[in-house]
Design a protein around this motif. Structure first.
Motif, PDB file in Angstrom:
ATOM      1  N   ASP A 249       0.820  -1.219   0.000  1.00 47.63           N
ATOM      2  CA  ASP A 249       0.000   0.000   0.000  1.00 47.63           C
ATOM      3  C   ASP A 249       0.850   1.264   0.000  1.00 47.63           C
ATOM      4  O   ASP A 249       0.332   2.365   0.214  1.00 47.63           O
ATOM      5  N   ARG A 250       2.151   1.109  -0.226  1.00 46.69           N
ATOM      6  CA  ARG A 250       3.062   2.257  -0.129  1.00 46.69           C
ATOM      7  C   ARG A 250       3.536   2.770  -1.482  1.00 46.69           C
ATOM      8  O   ARG A 250       4.237   3.771  -1.536  1.00 46.69           O
ATOM      9  N   PHE A 251       3.190   2.088  -2.560  1.00 44.85           N
ATOM     10  CA  PHE A 251       3.679   2.486  -3.869  1.00 44.85           C
ATOM     11  C   PHE A 251       2.822   3.588  -4.486  1.00 44.85           C
ATOM     12  O   PHE A 251       1.649   3.771  -4.122  1.00 44.85           O
ATOM     13  N   GLU A 252       3.395   4.285  -5.438  1.00 39.28           N
ATOM     14  CA  GLU A 252       2.650   5.320  -6.153  1.00 39.28           C
ATOM     15  C   GLU A 252       1.599   4.711  -7.065  1.00 39.28           C
ATOM     16  O   GLU A 252       0.601   5.348  -7.396  1.00 39.28           O
ATOM     17  N   TYR A 253       1.831   3.475  -7.485  1.00 39.91           N
ATOM     18  CA  TYR A 253       0.889   2.784  -8.356  1.00 39.91           C
ATOM     19  C   TYR A 253       0.211   1.671  -7.556  1.00 39.91           C
ATOM     20  O   TYR A 253       0.799   1.088  -6.632  1.00 39.91           O
ATOM     21  N   PRO A 254      -1.049   1.378  -7.848  1.00 43.63           N
ATOM     22  CA  PRO A 254      -1.785   0.384  -7.057  1.00 43.63           C
ATOM     23  C   PRO A 254      -1.362  -1.046  -7.370  1.00 43.63           C
ATOM     24  O   PRO A 254      -1.044  -1.377  -8.517  1.00 43.63           O
ATOM     25  N   ILE A 255      -1.367  -1.880  -6.345  1.00 46.05           N
ATOM     26  CA  ILE A 255      -1.134  -3.309  -6.508  1.00 46.05           C
ATOM     27  C   ILE A 255      -2.499  -3.982  -6.663  1.00 46.05           C
ATOM     28  O   ILE A 255      -3.411  -3.716  -5.871  1.00 46.05           O
ATOM     29  N   PRO A 256      -2.692  -4.824  -7.668  1.00 45.51           N
ATOM     30  CA  PRO A 256      -4.008  -5.463  -7.867  1.00 45.51           C
ATOM     31  C   PRO A 256      -4.479  -6.199  -6.614  1.00 45.51           C
ATOM     32  O   PRO A 256      -3.682  -6.802  -5.889  1.00 45.51           O
TER      33      PRO A 256
ATOM     34  N   THR B 295      -6.000  -8.837  -6.429  1.00 43.49           N
ATOM     35  CA  THR B 295      -5.846 -10.284  -6.590  1.00 43.49           C
ATOM     36  C   THR B 295      -4.402 -10.745  -6.458  1.00 43.49           C
ATOM     37  O   THR B 295      -4.124 -11.938  -6.511  1.00 43.49           O
ATOM     38  N   TYR B 296      -3.475  -9.803  -6.262  1.00 42.02           N
ATOM     39  CA  TYR B 296      -2.059 -10.169  -6.170  1.00 42.02           C
ATOM     40  C   TYR B 296      -1.815 -10.966  -4.898  1.00 42.02           C
ATOM     41  O   TYR B 296      -2.166 -10.538  -3.799  1.00 42.02           O
ATOM     42  N   PHE B 297      -1.214 -12.147  -5.063  1.00 42.26           N
ATOM     43  CA  PHE B 297      -0.924 -12.996  -3.910  1.00 42.26           C
ATOM     44  C   PHE B 297       0.548 -13.380  -3.963  1.00 42.26           C
ATOM     45  O   PHE B 297       0.915 -14.520  -4.182  1.00 42.26           O
ATOM     46  N   GLY B 298       1.378 -12.408  -3.783  1.00 50.10           N
ATOM     47  CA  GLY B 298       2.818 -12.662  -3.835  1.00 50.10           C
ATOM     48  C   GLY B 298       3.534 -11.885  -2.756  1.00 50.10           C
ATOM     49  O   GLY B 298       2.935 -11.129  -1.987  1.00 50.10           O
ATOM     50  N   ASN B 299       4.822 -12.072  -2.713  1.00 53.82           N
ATOM     51  CA  ASN B 299       5.640 -11.367  -1.735  1.00 53.82           C
ATOM     52  C   ASN B 299       5.734  -9.892  -2.097  1.00 53.82           C
ATOM     53  O   ASN B 299       6.021  -9.536  -3.235  1.00 53.82           O
TER      54      ASN B 299
END
Length: 342
Positions: free
Chosen positions: A199-206, A208-212
């Motif tokens: 939740d810290r990036f300038e761009y959103p993480i999907p 559904t992303y289930f990774g490290n």
């Protein structure tokens, strides 16, 4: 400690995913930094109040079936990590032949002892140091911060920061209690931990992303600073500053992680945090209810962290000591608490 011959191997099974697929998954740079050399093993202890034959006849077949269904969705767990020579990168290879080994062992070891909050021999399990006077530590460090610092103390300090700082400073005091050499006193001590940065990036993480998506944080102080008066407060400030920096730039210095990791282990002394109270390990239910105890077995350099299994809002900290070191560390902890309360 369990007596020789107290363990009997009952069964070793290979469990395959209910449905398989052949594919290769490259590791991201976030994954690569977790591929050794430090590994941990989490152990769950559940009370099973029924006869042993019920476990073998009913529970075990159900566990095997459930594991197979789960591996269908998390198939990389059954795959193999391959490390080809440079310049190629490590990757996980998944094939139709992949399985996970399930080993069933009967033990005559004392369940109540192994699932207690008392220290145990690492050959049986590991060490545990419970820590629950966190609110008192918070009040103490905030009072000292306001008295001795030109900068305004923060309104809030997390229990993670306070507990980790207190243990870090206490470990250094206990480990180097007889070391007064000036050169040794100026050596750097590192405290390393991971932080979720999705939740810290300038761009959103999907969603559904289930990774490290873990970044690496570290605090560093001179050994002399941690051992001296105010070492606890200095440790709090260093860890809190590392978290603040991570929130601003979560991947700052990522290109230097490998070199920094080597420096920590070769030139300095390091404590690495494994686990997190946010993992809520005591909510893990395999059909037996809540675990009686959850332990993490790890090396001397690590400190495991989890939520308390029996005290709301508390923390469990796990540490490993050589024979004879644990008692002195406890005395340092107790003296530190007395000093902070005075």
């Amino acid at each position: 400690m369990a007596e020789p011959g107290a363990h009997k191997l009952v069964e070793k099974s290979q469990i395959a995913p209910a449905a398989t697929k052949t594919t290769s998954l490259p590791l991201t740079f976030l994954d690569l930094s977790l591929a050794g050399p430090v590994y941990v093993r989490r152990q769950f202890f559940y009370h099973f109040p029924r006869p042993t034959h019920i476990f073998y006849e009913t529970t075990l077949p159900s566990l095997k079936h459930t594991l197979s269904l789960t591996l269908q969705h998390f198939f990389p767990v059954a795959g193999n990590l391959l490390c080809p020579p440079p310049p190629h990168k490590p990757f996980i290879r998944c094939t139709d032949d992949d399985t996970v080994t399930l080993t069933i062992v009967e033990s005559k070891a004392d369940f109540n002892h192994l699932s207690s909050n008392h220290p145990k021999n690492l050959k049986d399990l590991g060490q545990l140091v419970p820590k629950d006077d966190i609110e008192g530590l918070k009040r103490s460090v905030l009072n000292q911060w306001e008295k001795n610092d030109e900068f305004k103390a923060p309104q809030y300090l997390s229990k993670f920061v306070v507990a980790c700082a207190f243990v870090w400073a206490s470990l250094v005091k206990a480990k180097y209690r007889d070391d007064d050499d000036e050169g040794e006193e100026m050596k750097e001590e590192y405290f390393r931990f991971a932080a979720d940065c999705r939740d810290r990036f300038e761009y959103p993480i999907p969603a559904t992303y289930f990774g490290n998506c873990l970044t690496k944080c570290h605090a560093v102080l001179k050994r002399k600073e941690l051992k001296g008066e105010g070492g606890f407060v200095k440790a709090v400030k260093a860890i809190a500053r590392a978290i603040t920096d991570m929130k601003t730039e979560p991947l700052k210095g990522a290109e230097n992680w490998k070199a920094l990791f080597r420096k920590m282990f070769v030139l300095g002394s390091t404590v690495l945090v494994t686990g997190s109270p946010k993992f809520t390990v005591y909510e893990t239910d395999f059909g037996f209810g809540r675990p009686t105890k959850v332990e993490m077995v790890h090396s001397l350099k690590c400190m495991s962290l989890a939520e308390s299994g029996d005290k709301e809002g508390g923390l469990e900290l796990g540490l490993v000591f050589r024979s004879g070191e644990f008692e002195y560390f406890i005395s340092v902890i107790e003296q530190g608490l007395v000093t902070l309360k005075s």
